[in-house]
Design an enzyme around this catalytic site. Structure first.
Site, PDB file in Angstrom:
ATOM      1  N   GLY A 196      -9.584   0.628   3.448  1.00 43.38           N
ATOM      2  CA  GLY A 196      -9.512   0.417   1.901  1.00 43.38           C
ATOM      3  C   GLY A 196      -9.587   2.046   1.115  1.00 43.38           C
ATOM      4  O   GLY A 196      -8.839   2.245  -0.277  1.00 43.38           O
ATOM      5  N   GLU A 250     -12.332   1.643   9.347  1.00 39.59           N
ATOM      6  CA  GLU A 250     -10.654   0.790   9.855  1.00 39.59           C
ATOM      7  C   GLU A 250      -9.344   1.850   8.713  1.00 39.59           C
ATOM      8  O   GLU A 250      -8.916   1.254   7.694  1.00 39.59           O
ATOM      9  CB  GLU A 250      -9.975  -0.473   9.347  1.00 39.59           C
ATOM     10  CG  GLU A 250     -11.022  -1.419  10.107  1.00 39.59           C
ATOM     11  CD  GLU A 250     -10.924  -2.286  10.324  1.00 39.59           C
ATOM     12  OE1 GLU A 250     -10.526  -3.095   9.189  1.00 39.59           O
ATOM     13  OE2 GLU A 250     -11.374  -3.864  11.170  1.00 39.59           O
ATOM     14  N   PRO A 251      -9.159   2.470   8.601  1.00 40.42           N
ATOM     15  CA  PRO A 251      -8.467   3.707   7.231  1.00 40.42           C
ATOM     16  C   PRO A 251      -7.372   3.910   7.801  1.00 40.42           C
ATOM     17  O   PRO A 251      -6.676   3.569   8.331  1.00 40.42           O
ATOM     18  CB  PRO A 251      -9.287   4.977   7.366  1.00 40.42           C
ATOM     19  CG  PRO A 251      -9.410   5.756   8.179  1.00 40.42           C
ATOM     20  CD  PRO A 251     -10.307   4.295   9.244  1.00 40.42           C
ATOM     21  N   GLY A 252      -6.067   3.216   6.843  1.00 43.60           N
ATOM     22  CA  GLY A 252      -4.197   3.701   7.149  1.00 43.60           C
ATOM     23  C   GLY A 252      -4.604   4.131   6.347  1.00 43.60           C
ATOM     24  O   GLY A 252      -3.788   5.437   6.742  1.00 43.60           O
ATOM     25  N   ARG A 253      -4.179   3.664   4.681  1.00 41.50           N
ATOM     26  CA  ARG A 253      -3.145   4.625   3.945  1.00 41.50           C
ATOM     27  C   ARG A 253      -4.307   5.784   3.359  1.00 41.50           C
ATOM     28  O   ARG A 253      -3.206   6.655   3.743  1.00 41.50           O
ATOM     29  CB  ARG A 253      -3.547   4.067   2.439  1.00 41.50           C
ATOM     30  CG  ARG A 253      -2.824   4.482   1.291  1.00 41.50           C
ATOM     31  CD  ARG A 253      -3.443   4.332  -0.228  1.00 41.50           C
ATOM     32  NE  ARG A 253      -3.587   2.487  -0.071  1.00 41.50           N
ATOM     33  CZ  ARG A 253      -2.436   1.442  -0.339  1.00 41.50           C
ATOM     34  NH1 ARG A 253      -0.842   2.271  -0.401  1.00 41.50           N
ATOM     35  NH2 ARG A 253      -2.360   0.206   0.097  1.00 41.50           N
ATOM     36  N   ARG A 310       7.308   0.244  -1.368  1.00 39.81           N
ATOM     37  CA  ARG A 310       6.390   0.077  -2.882  1.00 39.81           C
ATOM     38  C   ARG A 310       6.420  -0.033  -4.301  1.00 39.81           C
ATOM     39  O   ARG A 310       6.225  -1.095  -5.004  1.00 39.81           O
ATOM     40  CB  ARG A 310       5.169   1.171  -2.213  1.00 39.81           C
ATOM     41  CG  ARG A 310       4.801   1.372  -0.859  1.00 39.81           C
ATOM     42  CD  ARG A 310       3.896   1.850  -0.488  1.00 39.81           C
ATOM     43  NE  ARG A 310       2.988   1.813  -1.003  1.00 39.81           N
ATOM     44  CZ  ARG A 310       1.734   2.709  -2.149  1.00 39.81           C
ATOM     45  NH1 ARG A 310       2.816   3.572  -3.084  1.00 39.81           N
ATOM     46  NH2 ARG A 310       1.134   2.678  -2.951  1.00 39.81           N
ATOM     47  N   TYR A 367       4.542  -3.195  -5.295  1.00 36.27           N
ATOM     48  CA  TYR A 367       3.075  -2.495  -6.678  1.00 36.27           C
ATOM     49  C   TYR A 367       3.706  -1.963  -7.452  1.00 36.27           C
ATOM     50  O   TYR A 367       2.249  -1.733  -8.250  1.00 36.27           O
ATOM     51  CB  TYR A 367       2.180  -2.236  -5.540  1.00 36.27           C
ATOM     52  CG  TYR A 367       2.746  -2.425  -3.816  1.00 36.27           C
ATOM     53  CD1 TYR A 367       2.058  -3.714  -3.690  1.00 36.27           C
ATOM     54  CD2 TYR A 367       2.973  -1.648  -2.913  1.00 36.27           C
ATOM     55  CE1 TYR A 367       1.693  -4.493  -2.416  1.00 36.27           C
ATOM     56  CE2 TYR A 367       2.658  -2.656  -1.913  1.00 36.27           C
ATOM     57  CZ  TYR A 367       1.866  -3.546  -1.392  1.00 36.27           C
ATOM     58  OH  TYR A 367       1.964  -3.940  -0.308  1.00 36.27           O
ATOM     59  N   CYS A 383      21.783  -4.275  -4.412  1.00 34.77           N
ATOM     60  CA  CYS A 383      21.948  -4.855  -5.792  1.00 34.77           C
ATOM     61  C   CYS A 383      20.860  -5.809  -6.377  1.00 34.77           C
ATOM     62  O   CYS A 383      20.590  -7.040  -6.282  1.00 34.77           O
ATOM     63  CB  CYS A 383      23.045  -5.777  -5.459  1.00 34.77           C
ATOM     64  SG  CYS A 383      24.535  -5.091  -4.582  1.00 34.77           S
ATOM     65  N   GLU A 384      19.668  -4.928  -6.698  1.00 35.04           N
ATOM     66  CA  GLU A 384      18.742  -5.579  -7.327  1.00 35.04           C
ATOM     67  C   GLU A 384      18.431  -4.945  -8.188  1.00 35.04           C
ATOM     68  O   GLU A 384      17.740  -3.567  -8.530  1.00 35.04           O
ATOM     69  CB  GLU A 384      17.407  -5.828  -6.275  1.00 35.04           C
ATOM     70  CG  GLU A 384      17.911  -6.911  -5.036  1.00 35.04           C
ATOM     71  CD  GLU A 384      16.794  -7.976  -4.847  1.00 35.04           C
ATOM     72  OE1 GLU A 384      15.909  -8.161  -6.250  1.00 35.04           O
ATOM     73  OE2 GLU A 384      16.525  -8.915  -3.774  1.00 35.04           O
TER      74      GLU A 384
HETATM   75  C1  LIG Z   1      -4.570  -3.262   5.997  1.00 31.37           C
HETATM   76  C2  LIG Z   1      -6.309  -2.759   6.615  1.00 31.37           C
HETATM   77  C3  LIG Z   1      -6.874  -1.685   6.486  1.00 31.37           C
HETATM   78  C4  LIG Z   1      -5.918  -0.922   5.577  1.00 31.37           C
HETATM   79  O1  LIG Z   1      -6.215   0.052   4.295  1.00 31.37           O
HETATM   80  P1  LIG Z   1      -5.690   0.376   3.719  1.00 31.37           P
HETATM   81  O2  LIG Z   1      -6.087   0.533   2.999  1.00 31.37           O
HETATM   82  O3  LIG Z   1      -4.318   1.419   4.085  1.00 31.37           O
HETATM   83  O4  LIG Z   1      -6.944   1.538   4.373  1.00 31.37           O
HETATM   84  C5  LIG Z   1      -8.025  -2.056   7.311  1.00 31.37           C
HETATM   85  N1  LIG Z   1      -8.868  -2.706   7.998  1.00 31.37           N
HETATM   86  C6  LIG Z   1      -7.974  -4.089   7.133  1.00 31.37           C
HETATM   87  C7  LIG Z   1      -8.307  -5.815   7.981  1.00 31.37           C
HETATM   88  C8  LIG Z   1      -7.005  -4.244   6.499  1.00 31.37           C
HETATM   89  O5  LIG Z   1      -6.139  -5.356   6.968  1.00 31.37           O
END
Ligand SMILES: *Cc1c(COP(=O)(O)O)cnc(C)c1O
Length: 427
Positions: A239, A274-277, A313, A317, A345-346
């Protein structure tokens, strides 16, 4: 931090001119920087210092196996939310005992698969899921480690659609139920409860809600341990924000690390993240070419060859992406407002409204910055537009890590029903 910069008026990815990639591969194309991916992982790990941590890259942010493998080579695990993501992570070289399986609606088939390959942990989000895992694991003669995902009733994040930690969101269970499920899991066959997990939202810059959630988690660990239950892991979720707007500073990772240490440092527990973004967003750009410039109703429009099917995105969002001309405008401080739109077409197929931009002509290349997370991963073939190509750069090397989808790949799988007759099937 990102390794996309101008050199002599040309935008580069690391040591490769983006124009070279566009020329060779065509547009739209996603370009990822290996150095940026690695940098973010290392900076995050360093911010956590000497804590016992396991960092699981949230693969849904960017599922390309080259991205997962790049991070796996640094020791990253994977946070997954479907069987497909578990399979991708394994293919990319993440060991099964580095994979966390999360998600609010896992099917029996997905759970059985996860158990069979021996994932590190499954994060449970309901009473029925606990019962199902116990049954499925017992049937395989296995014991699956599980965490209970709590819903801390703390909201956070950059947009209502990416807040996941409020009591009325679908995610997790209440602390009361989490305690009950933990005690129950301790008695069941086929499961071993090892900890609690939390994930409250995305694009978080202010750590106050995270700290609130983590403190509630720590209190819950105390209550569980006081009941004689063993708790060895805390999954603190992802997050953390990425920097989309260069004029706004992103999250202070050192401060985040200090907050974590302050809140859970004395717990003698293994921490998972659990970093993604935060890892992937700034490591990618979407390269697109201007098709048409036009004026409508007194507004200037730039129609580019990327669309909402490539990058959803902004439509979903109202997300902001910086847009840089690949050949730096000579008069780059002379800006005029422009609506940057795709060909779909949107009306929602709009990347930016009235964005101050330097002069851009038909045929010019533009880079949509910070599109490495939730970009290609959310792409579709809407309007029968092939999925874009993906490229990874490392220093002065670059390679296609997923070619552009062909039309045959896009609709060759479809079959016509028999009742339309053989004459309908024209090649
Ligand atoms: C989406 C998600 C993440 C990653 O979120 P980011 O905002 O990309 O860091 C981590 N854990 C869980 C359970 C998620 O659903």
């Amino acid at each position: 931090m990102r390794f996309f910069d101008y050199r002599d008026g040309a935008l580069y990815a690391e040591d490769v001119p983006l124009a070279v990639i566009a020329e060779a591969v065509g547009t739209p194309v996603y370009v990822y920087s290996r150095a940026t991916l690695e940098h973010h992982y290392k900076v995050f790990k360093a911010a956590l210092g000497d804590l016992k941590v396991h960092i699981c890259y949230a693969v849904k942010a960017n599922t390309n196996r080259a991205v997962i493998a790049t991070l796996a080579a640094l020791g990253a695990g994977a946070d997954t939310v479907s069987e497909g993501e578990i399979r991708r992570a394994l293919h990319a070289g993440v060991p099964a005992d580095g994979i966390v399986f999360a998600g609010v609606g896992k099917t029996d088939a997905e759970l059985a698969y996860a158990i069979s390959v021996g994932v590190r942990q499954i994060n449970i989000e309901s009473a029925s899921e606990l019962a199902r895992i116990s049954r499925l694991a017992s049937a395989q003669g296995k014991v699956q480690k599980v965490c209970i995902r709590v819903n801390p009733d703390v909201g956070a994040g950059g947009h209502a659609k990416i807040t996941t930690g409020k009591a009325d969101n679908k995610f997790g269970v209440s602390f009361d139920l989490a305690e009950a499920l933990y005690a129950e899991a301790n008695e069941l066959t086929g499961v071993e409860p090892v900890g609690l997990s939390v994930h409250i939202g995305s694009q978080i810059i202010d750590f106050t809600p995270m700290e609130q959630a983590y403190r509630k988690l720590v209190a819950c660990v105390g209550r569980l341990r006081a009941r004689g239950l063993t708790v060895t892991r805390l999954d603190l979720g992802g997050g953390l924000a990425a920097t989309y707007d260069e004029t706004v500073s992103g999250p202070d990772l050192v401060a985040y690390g200090a907050m974590v240490r302050n809140v859970v440092g004395d717990l003698d527990i293994e921490l998972e993240f659990e970093p993604g973004r935060m890892i992937a967003a700034n490591a990618g750009v979407l390269l697109t070419r201007a098709i048409v410039t036009k004026d409508n109703g007194g507004k200037a429009f730039l129609v580019v060859d990327a669309a909402m099917n490539d990058l959803i995105r902004p439509a979903l969002y109202e997300a902001y992406h910086q847009m840089l001309p690949v050949r730096q405008a000579v008069d780059h401080d002379n800006l005029a407002p422009l609506d940057v739109v795709g060909p779909v077409c949107e009306t929602g197929d709009t990347f930016a409204e009235q964005r101050p931009m330097p002069a851009i002509g038909e045929g010019d290349l533009i880079a949509f910055m910070s599109t490495g997370a939730y970009g290609f991963a959310m792409a579709s073939t809407y309007n029968s537009r092939p999925l874009a190509a993906e490229v990874m750069v490392s220093g002065d090397q670059w390679q296609v890590v997923r070619p552009r989808q062909t039309y045959e790949e896009m609709f060759g799988m479809e079959t016509l029903p028999d009742w339309l007759g053989p004459q309908a099937e024209k090649a």
